[in-house]
Enzyme design. Structure first.
Site, PDB file in Angstrom:
ATOM      1  N   ARG A 265     -42.028  21.498  19.709  1.00 23.67           N
ATOM      2  CA  ARG A 265     -40.941  22.495  19.024  1.00 23.67           C
ATOM      3  C   ARG A 265     -41.705  23.294  18.330  1.00 23.67           C
ATOM      4  O   ARG A 265     -41.391  24.573  18.259  1.00 23.67           O
ATOM      5  CB  ARG A 265     -39.717  21.732  18.800  1.00 23.67           C
TER       6      ARG A 265
ATOM      7  N   ASN B 228     -35.243  19.162  22.277  1.00 21.57           N
ATOM      8  CA  ASN B 228     -35.385  18.124  22.902  1.00 21.57           C
ATOM      9  C   ASN B 228     -34.199  17.625  23.559  1.00 21.57           C
ATOM     10  O   ASN B 228     -33.249  17.813  23.197  1.00 21.57           O
ATOM     11  CB  ASN B 228     -35.927  17.175  22.081  1.00 21.57           C
TER      12      ASN B 228
END
Length: 88
Positions: free
Chosen positions: A18, A36
């Site tokens: 990320r 996520n």
């Protein structure tokens, strides 16, 4: 300008995916978000030029820790007012 929704599977959580995506997005002037998912995958929506999005994906995949096994992609309508890329 296009917007795409991605779902990545493989070794994509706990490896900096990320934050690598956020860094890459900033360098490519791409907006959107990444998060996520509970099943171990990562979802991402990105908006920019095709070239910028493709270069962003290459940057994400260059990590020694990230291993993408599958990528699902679909084009979705752009969000005109979006100005940033967020880690969710």
């Amino acid at each position: 300008m296009v917007r795409k929704h991605y779902r990545f599977t493989g070794r994509v959580q706990g490896v900096g995916f990320r934050y690598r995506a956020k860094h890459a997005a900033g360098g490519m002037c791409v907006t959107g978000w990444v998060r996520n998912e509970g099943d171990g995958s990562v979802e991402m929506e990105v908006q920019g030029t095709e070239e910028a999005i493709n270069r962003m994906l290459v940057m994400i995949n260059r990590s020694n820790y990230i291993q993408i096994d599958t990528i699902e992609c679909r084009e979705i309508p752009p969000k005109e007012q979006e100005r940033t890329f967020q880690v969710r």
